[in-house]
Scaffold this motif. Structure first.
Motif, short mmCIF file in Angstrom:
data_model
loop_
_atom_site.label_atom_id
_atom_site.label_comp_id
_atom_site.label_asym_id
_atom_site.label_seq_id
_atom_site.Cartn_x
_atom_site.Cartn_y
_atom_site.Cartn_z
N GLN A 114 -12.49 19.26 -32.65
CA GLN A 114 -11.10 18.90 -32.40
C GLN A 114 -10.60 17.91 -33.46
OE1 GLN A 114 -9.19 20.32 -29.83
NE2 GLN A 114 -11.00 21.61 -29.96
N ASP A 167 -0.19 22.57 -30.12
CA ASP A 167 -0.16 22.34 -31.57
C ASP A 167 -1.57 21.97 -32.05
OD1 ASP A 167 0.11 20.45 -34.00
OD2 ASP A 167 2.11 21.33 -33.86
N ARG A 168 -1.93 22.48 -33.21
CA ARG A 168 -3.28 22.24 -33.74
C ARG A 168 -3.57 20.77 -34.02
NH1 ARG A 168 -3.60 27.40 -37.92
NH2 ARG A 168 -3.79 29.00 -36.29
N ARG A 169 -2.55 19.93 -34.07
CA ARG A 169 -2.77 18.50 -34.29
C ARG A 169 -3.14 17.78 -33.01
NH1 ARG A 169 2.99 17.86 -37.11
NH2 ARG A 169 3.36 19.49 -35.55
N TYR A 225 -0.68 27.32 -33.23
CA TYR A 225 -1.15 26.89 -31.92
C TYR A 225 -2.67 27.06 -31.79
CZ TYR A 225 3.68 27.11 -30.09
OH TYR A 225 5.02 26.93 -29.87
N VAL A 226 -3.23 26.39 -30.79
CA VAL A 226 -4.61 26.58 -30.36
C VAL A 226 -4.59 26.88 -28.87
CG1 VAL A 226 -6.83 25.43 -29.97
CG2 VAL A 226 -5.63 25.11 -32.13
N ALA A 239 -10.49 26.48 -27.06
CA ALA A 239 -10.98 25.32 -27.79
C ALA A 239 -11.99 24.52 -26.98
CB ALA A 239 -9.80 24.43 -28.18
#
Length: 339
Positions: free
Chosen positions: A102, A305-307, A271-272, A277
């Motif tokens: 992550q 969001d991937r962040r 996106y994730v 994940a």
């Protein structure tokens, strides 16, 4: 002196017939997962294949059995094809059961819950208790009715999550967004296709992390062949991620699994899938759970969001609904680069 002639060997018809039967059995077992793997890798989401592809994890398990059968019977060509199919299918399925690394997000923790209420039939007391027990900060609901809205507040949701953007409608088209923190830029997205589902959205002012756009997602269901076009259109119309802008979260009943190419295309915008994940991507969220023999599939998702870092995902139970709520614990970036 009379010498007996050696016996003339007779064809072992029984053994040959058994061998042919074994070979045919191997091909019959191997062909379906091989064809399935090809369709899945190509991304052929058309017609009745849309519903079928939702069960890809089960076919991946069967591919291992088909390979084992071919190896046990020493049918090497079927075994080779079975091995290719098994590797392809397991390669797309197994990662969902493995947690991924992550981003180093150091902001506040946000607990988000999404639940499909089955046209308001989901038990309101249980849902409010889940919000209370898990200290939920943001709740998205689908198939949200006026009666459900009244019942949820009667059991105390208005005190737990006082900020909301609601579009309660009779039947299955309603949508809602509840938040512990203030909302801004609220609205309701109306599907122009198929089922006419709506999607409530708003920007949540997360303390210490800046705003995040949250939407209660509910694209059309591919319940029949004539609905597949609407399903494609609704998924394509979902708001893409904005990796160079503000944070976005889509949470709800997507009527699609990770084996459907339109959902994967949406993920590719930035996106994730939270369950994927967290290593919980194979947990079924829709049964149906009314005694039918249809095995569960994973169509309820939280796309972040991937962040944003995904810390955990838990699939819960909601009596009265054929969907299972999904609870996601997230860590937001701190500070947010685009307030």
């Amino acid at each position: 002196m009379i010498v007996d002639a050696p016996p003339i060997p007779r064809p072992r018809s029984g053994r040959h017939r058994s061998a042919r039967l074994g070979t045919a059995l191997c091909w019959l077992a191997v062909a379906p997962p091989a064809l399935w793997a090809a369709l899945r890798l190509i991304g052929l989401d058309r017609g009745p294949l849309v519903q079928a592809l939702a069960f890809t994890p089960y076919v991946a398990g069967f591919s291992v059995l088909a390979l084992s059968l071919a190896l046990a019977l020493r049918r090497w060509w079927p075994a080779a094809l079975a091995a290719v199919a098994a590797v392809a299918l397991l390669g797309v399925v197994i990662p969902r059961a493995l947690a991924s690394s992550q981003p180093a997000a150091g902001g506040p923790t946000v607990r988000l819950l999404t639940a499909n209420l089955l046209a308001g039939a989901g038990d309101a007391r249980t849902l409010v208790e889940l919000v209370r027990r898990y200290e939920v900060d943001v709740l998205t609901v689908q198939e949200f009715t006026p009666d459900a809205q009244v019942a949820l507040d009667r059991f105390g949701l208005d005190r737990l999550l006082p900020h909301r953007q609601l579009n309660a409608e009779a039947g299955a088209s309603g949508s809602g967004l509840y938040s512990r923190w203030p909302l801004s830029d609220v609205g309701v997205r109306h599907s122009r296709n198929g089922w006419r589902f709506t999607q409530a959205y708003g920007t949540v002012a997360v303390p210490g992390a800046g705003p995040v756009r949250v939407e209660s997602a509910h694209p059309a269901a591919p319940s029949a062949v004539d609905q597949v076009g609407a399903w494609h259109a609704d998924l394509k119309a979902q708001p893409p991620a904005t990796p160079d802008g503000g944070l976005r979260i889509l949470a709800g009943d997507f009527n699609a699994t990770l084996d459907h190419s339109p959902l994967r295309a949406l993920l590719n915008t930035g996106y994730v899938d939270a369950a994927d994940a967290a290593g919980a991507g194979l947990t079924g969220t829709w049964g149906p759970y009314d005694g039918d023999l249809i095995p569960p599939v994973t169509i309820d998702h939280v796309l972040v969001d991937r962040r944003i870092a995904v810390r955990s995902v838990k699939v819960l139970a909601l009596p009265g609904s054929d969907h299972r709520p999904v609870l996601t614990t997230l860590t937001h970036p701190h500070p947010h680069p685009h307030p």
